[in-house]
Design a protein around this motif. Structure first.
Motif, PDB file in Angstrom:
ATOM      1  N   ILE A  38       4.267  99.074  42.454  1.00 49.16           N
ATOM      2  CA  ILE A  38       4.978  98.339  41.407  1.00 49.16           C
ATOM      3  C   ILE A  38       4.455  96.910  41.344  1.00 49.16           C
ATOM      4  O   ILE A  38       4.622  96.124  42.287  1.00 49.16           O
ATOM      5  CB  ILE A  38       6.495  98.326  41.667  1.00 49.16           C
ATOM      6  N   TYR A  39       3.810  96.572  40.232  1.00 50.02           N
ATOM      7  CA  TYR A  39       3.391  95.196  39.993  1.00 50.02           C
ATOM      8  C   TYR A  39       4.597  94.391  39.512  1.00 50.02           C
ATOM      9  O   TYR A  39       5.227  94.741  38.512  1.00 50.02           O
ATOM     10  CB  TYR A  39       2.315  95.132  38.914  1.00 50.02           C
ATOM     11  N   MET A  40       4.899  93.313  40.190  1.00 47.16           N
ATOM     12  CA  MET A  40       5.927  92.397  39.715  1.00 47.16           C
ATOM     13  C   MET A  40       5.277  91.275  38.912  1.00 47.16           C
ATOM     14  O   MET A  40       4.051  91.148  38.867  1.00 47.16           O
ATOM     15  CB  MET A  40       6.706  91.834  40.918  1.00 47.16           C
ATOM     16  N   GLU A  41       6.090  90.463  38.277  1.00 47.59           N
ATOM     17  CA  GLU A  41       5.573  89.358  37.479  1.00 47.59           C
ATOM     18  C   GLU A  41       4.887  88.329  38.374  1.00 47.59           C
ATOM     19  O   GLU A  41       5.368  88.019  39.463  1.00 47.59           O
ATOM     20  CB  GLU A  41       6.701  88.683  36.695  1.00 47.59           C
ATOM     21  N   SER A  42       3.761  87.803  37.902  1.00 45.31           N
ATOM     22  CA  SER A  42       3.045  86.783  38.663  1.00 45.31           C
ATOM     23  C   SER A  42       3.670  85.413  38.413  1.00 45.31           C
ATOM     24  O   SER A  42       4.425  85.213  37.450  1.00 45.31           O
ATOM     25  CB  SER A  42       1.572  86.763  38.273  1.00 45.31           C
ATOM     26  N   PHE A  43       3.336  84.467  39.271  1.00 37.81           N
ATOM     27  CA  PHE A  43       3.851  83.105  39.142  1.00 37.81           C
ATOM     28  C   PHE A  43       2.888  82.159  39.846  1.00 37.81           C
ATOM     29  O   PHE A  43       2.083  82.577  40.705  1.00 37.81           O
ATOM     30  CB  PHE A  43       5.248  82.993  39.768  1.00 37.81           C
ATOM     31  N   VAL A  44       2.954  80.894  39.497  1.00 38.35           N
ATOM     32  CA  VAL A  44       2.132  79.877  40.155  1.00 38.35           C
ATOM     33  C   VAL A  44       2.945  79.261  41.286  1.00 38.35           C
ATOM     34  O   VAL A  44       4.084  78.838  41.091  1.00 38.35           O
ATOM     35  CB  VAL A  44       1.683  78.794  39.163  1.00 38.35           C
ATOM     36  N   ALA A  45       2.360  79.240  42.478  1.00 34.41           N
ATOM     37  CA  ALA A  45       3.060  78.699  43.644  1.00 34.41           C
ATOM     38  C   ALA A  45       3.427  77.239  43.428  1.00 34.41           C
ATOM     39  O   ALA A  45       2.625  76.445  42.938  1.00 34.41           O
ATOM     40  CB  ALA A  45       2.179  78.839  44.882  1.00 34.41           C
ATOM     41  N   ASP A  46       4.654  76.888  43.790  1.00 24.75           N
ATOM     42  CA  ASP A  46       5.180  75.534  43.617  1.00 24.75           C
ATOM     43  C   ASP A  46       5.592  74.993  44.973  1.00 24.75           C
ATOM     44  O   ASP A  46       6.617  75.392  45.523  1.00 24.75           O
ATOM     45  CB  ASP A  46       6.377  75.571  42.652  1.00 24.75           C
ATOM     46  N   LYS A  47       4.795  74.100  45.521  1.00 24.80           N
ATOM     47  CA  LYS A  47       5.063  73.588  46.869  1.00 24.80           C
ATOM     48  C   LYS A  47       6.356  72.782  46.950  1.00 24.80           C
ATOM     49  O   LYS A  47       6.898  72.597  48.038  1.00 24.80           O
ATOM     50  CB  LYS A  47       3.889  72.746  47.362  1.00 24.80           C
ATOM     51  N   SER A  48       6.866  72.337  45.799  1.00 22.41           N
ATOM     52  CA  SER A  48       8.132  71.598  45.809  1.00 22.41           C
ATOM     53  C   SER A  48       9.319  72.519  46.058  1.00 22.41           C
ATOM     54  O   SER A  48      10.414  72.066  46.390  1.00 22.41           O
ATOM     55  CB  SER A  48       8.320  70.848  44.484  1.00 22.41           C
ATOM     56  N   ASP A  49       9.108  73.814  45.889  1.00 21.46           N
ATOM     57  CA  ASP A  49      10.150  74.799  46.157  1.00 21.46           C
ATOM     58  C   ASP A  49       9.931  75.340  47.568  1.00 21.46           C
ATOM     59  O   ASP A  49       9.090  76.205  47.800  1.00 21.46           O
ATOM     60  CB  ASP A  49      10.083  75.933  45.136  1.00 21.46           C
TER      61      ASP A  49
ATOM     62  N   ASN B   6      11.628  77.265  49.347  1.00 19.36           N
ATOM     63  CA  ASN B   6      12.159  78.599  49.650  1.00 19.36           C
ATOM     64  C   ASN B   6      11.551  79.717  48.814  1.00 19.36           C
ATOM     65  O   ASN B   6      12.057  80.842  48.850  1.00 19.36           O
ATOM     66  CB  ASN B   6      13.684  78.596  49.441  1.00 19.36           C
ATOM     67  N   TRP B   7      10.471  79.410  48.089  1.00 22.02           N
ATOM     68  CA  TRP B   7       9.995  80.452  47.171  1.00 22.02           C
ATOM     69  C   TRP B   7       9.529  81.711  47.902  1.00 22.02           C
ATOM     70  O   TRP B   7       9.701  82.828  47.396  1.00 22.02           O
ATOM     71  CB  TRP B   7       8.926  79.932  46.225  1.00 22.02           C
ATOM     72  N   LEU B   8       8.954  81.585  49.102  1.00 20.65           N
ATOM     73  CA  LEU B   8       8.504  82.773  49.819  1.00 20.65           C
ATOM     74  C   LEU B   8       9.693  83.591  50.323  1.00 20.65           C
ATOM     75  O   LEU B   8       9.703  84.829  50.223  1.00 20.65           O
ATOM     76  CB  LEU B   8       7.599  82.379  50.985  1.00 20.65           C
TER      77      LEU B   8
ATOM     78  N   VAL C 129       0.196  83.865  42.060  1.00 23.23           N
ATOM     79  CA  VAL C 129       0.548  84.920  43.007  1.00 23.23           C
ATOM     80  C   VAL C 129       1.179  86.097  42.266  1.00 23.23           C
ATOM     81  O   VAL C 129       2.028  85.910  41.396  1.00 23.23           O
ATOM     82  CB  VAL C 129       1.549  84.386  44.060  1.00 23.23           C
ATOM     83  N   GLN C 130       0.748  87.297  42.626  1.00 24.65           N
ATOM     84  CA  GLN C 130       1.398  88.493  42.073  1.00 24.65           C
ATOM     85  C   GLN C 130       1.884  89.380  43.219  1.00 24.65           C
ATOM     86  O   GLN C 130       1.081  89.857  44.026  1.00 24.65           O
ATOM     87  CB  GLN C 130       0.458  89.292  41.174  1.00 24.65           C
ATOM     88  N   PRO C 131       3.183  89.597  43.299  1.00 23.06           N
ATOM     89  CA  PRO C 131       3.720  90.510  44.317  1.00 23.06           C
ATOM     90  C   PRO C 131       3.493  91.970  43.900  1.00 23.06           C
ATOM     91  O   PRO C 131       3.553  92.302  42.713  1.00 23.06           O
ATOM     92  CB  PRO C 131       5.218  90.180  44.333  1.00 23.06           C
ATOM     93  N   VAL C 132       3.231  92.809  44.888  1.00 25.56           N
ATOM     94  CA  VAL C 132       3.077  94.243  44.657  1.00 25.56           C
ATOM     95  C   VAL C 132       3.948  94.978  45.676  1.00 25.56           C
ATOM     96  O   VAL C 132       3.816  94.750  46.879  1.00 25.56           O
ATOM     97  CB  VAL C 132       1.616  94.703  44.794  1.00 25.56           C
TER      98      VAL C 132
ATOM     99  N   ARG D 260      10.751  87.459  49.070  1.00 23.86           N
ATOM    100  CA  ARG D 260      11.068  88.623  49.906  1.00 23.86           C
ATOM    101  C   ARG D 260      12.333  89.304  49.410  1.00 23.86           C
ATOM    102  O   ARG D 260      12.399  90.542  49.332  1.00 23.86           O
ATOM    103  CB  ARG D 260      11.233  88.204  51.364  1.00 23.86           C
ATOM    104  N   VAL D 261      13.344  88.527  49.057  1.00 28.47           N
ATOM    105  CA  VAL D 261      14.597  89.084  48.544  1.00 28.47           C
ATOM    106  C   VAL D 261      14.335  89.853  47.245  1.00 28.47           C
ATOM    107  O   VAL D 261      14.854  90.965  47.040  1.00 28.47           O
ATOM    108  CB  VAL D 261      15.633  87.969  48.314  1.00 28.47           C
ATOM    109  N   LYS D 262      13.513  89.272  46.360  1.00 28.50           N
ATOM    110  CA  LYS D 262      13.216  89.915  45.079  1.00 28.50           C
ATOM    111  C   LYS D 262      12.426  91.209  45.284  1.00 28.50           C
ATOM    112  O   LYS D 262      12.707  92.227  44.639  1.00 28.50           O
ATOM    113  CB  LYS D 262      12.422  88.958  44.189  1.00 28.50           C
ATOM    114  N   MET D 263      11.453  91.175  46.191  1.00 32.51           N
ATOM    115  CA  MET D 263      10.664  92.381  46.462  1.00 32.51           C
ATOM    116  C   MET D 263      11.530  93.464  47.098  1.00 32.51           C
ATOM    117  O   MET D 263      11.399  94.651  46.773  1.00 32.51           O
ATOM    118  CB  MET D 263       9.473  92.039  47.354  1.00 32.51           C
ATOM    119  N   GLN D 264      12.422  93.065  47.989  1.00 32.57           N
ATOM    120  CA  GLN D 264      13.322  94.029  48.620  1.00 32.57           C
ATOM    121  C   GLN D 264      14.243  94.668  47.584  1.00 32.57           C
ATOM    122  O   GLN D 264      14.518  95.875  47.645  1.00 32.57           O
ATOM    123  CB  GLN D 264      14.150  93.344  49.697  1.00 32.57           C
ATOM    124  N   LYS D 265      14.680  93.877  46.608  1.00 27.91           N
ATOM    125  CA  LYS D 265      15.557  94.411  45.563  1.00 27.91           C
ATOM    126  C   LYS D 265      14.811  95.436  44.705  1.00 27.91           C
ATOM    127  O   LYS D 265      15.363  96.495  44.363  1.00 27.91           O
ATOM    128  CB  LYS D 265      16.107  93.298  44.670  1.00 27.91           C
ATOM    129  N   VAL D 266      13.564  95.124  44.365  1.00 28.42           N
ATOM    130  CA  VAL D 266      12.752  96.079  43.610  1.00 28.42           C
ATOM    131  C   VAL D 266      12.600  97.375  44.400  1.00 28.42           C
ATOM    132  O   VAL D 266      12.735  98.470  43.854  1.00 28.42           O
ATOM    133  CB  VAL D 266      11.369  95.467  43.282  1.00 28.42           C
TER     134      VAL D 266
END
Length: 232
Positions: free
Chosen positions: A195-206, A208-210, A168-171, A214-220
């Motif tokens: 703004i392209y943010m760093e991509s990551f592989v989704a981890d279903k064990s986490d 709260n990642w979504l 996943v890559q947030p924009v 949102r918090v990280k994208m809002q901060k950017v």
């Protein structure tokens, strides 16, 4: 000033409608996804807005998650990547006589929010487009927010990403509603920042990642708004 903004909006809307008509006429002539890219670039050039890109697109990304403020968001994303995008949108948009035709032709992904079988269909459709190496792109807020605070993210993005372990890559798009707002019949040319943010592989064990994303994208978004006077 409002009168000029309304006139600009009318002009921009005519350009958009004309470009979408060209998309429909060339869809079965040009290889995918060139008809969409052509239409998006005609809109971007025709209504005189430019895009500044910060960060780099991950060529291995399988999903873009993008904040949503304006109809221009689709044009911005289509013109900053050469990838064939599979847009995820509510089914009501697919039923529209003009815009819906384009989405049906491209075999984008429709979501029925009130349907019990919607999730199953969403996963099947996501699997279908992934097999063709298309880039799934979602607005996780689920609707436009014209304010500077992102709406809560819907769970659908996490379910799809977790199920297929997507990269996943947030924009983050900056204040696109400041330039084109359908509800207010407002448009003015300008420079939009993506703004392209760093991509990551989704981890279903986490679990709260979504929410955390949102918090990280809002901060950017907030940092860019605070540090760049052109957005004020």
């Amino acid at each position: 000033m409002k009168i000029f903004a309304h006139v600009n909006w009318l002009f921009a809307t005519i350009v958009i409608a004309t470009s979408l008509t060209i998309l429909i006429l060339t869809f079965h002539i040009l290889p995918k996804p060139y008809s969409r890219k052509l239409s998006a670039w005609l809109i971007r050039i025709g209504i005189f807005f430019t895009v500044e890109v910060q960060g780099k697109e991950d060529p291995d990304a399988q999903m873009f998650l993008v904040n949503h403020q304006s109809d221009l968001d689709i044009v911005v994303i289509e013109t900053i990547t050469s990838r064939d995008i599979a847009w995820v949108a509510k089914k009501e948009l697919f039923d529209l006589p003009f815009f819906g035709l384009i989405m049906r032709m491209a075999q984008d992904i429709a979501v029925e929010r009130e349907s019990k079988t919607s999730l199953i269909k969403l996963l099947k459709d996501a699997k279908r487009v992934l097999k063709t190496n298309r880039l799934i792109t979602m607005f996780p807020e689920g609707t436009r927010s014209t304010k500077d605070t992102m709406l809560p993210f819907k769970a659908g993005a996490k379910i799809v990403a977790d199920t297929y372990k997507l990269r996943v890559q947030p924009v983050v798009l900056m204040q696109t509603s400041k330039y084109y707002n359908v509800k207010n019949f407002y448009y003015r040319p300008g420079r939009i920042k993506a703004i392209y943010m760093e991509s990551f592989v989704a981890d279903k064990s986490d679990e709260n990642w979504l929410k955390d994303l949102r918090v990280k994208m809002q901060k950017v978004y907030d940092d860019e708004l605070a540090n760049n006077p052109s957005h004020r």
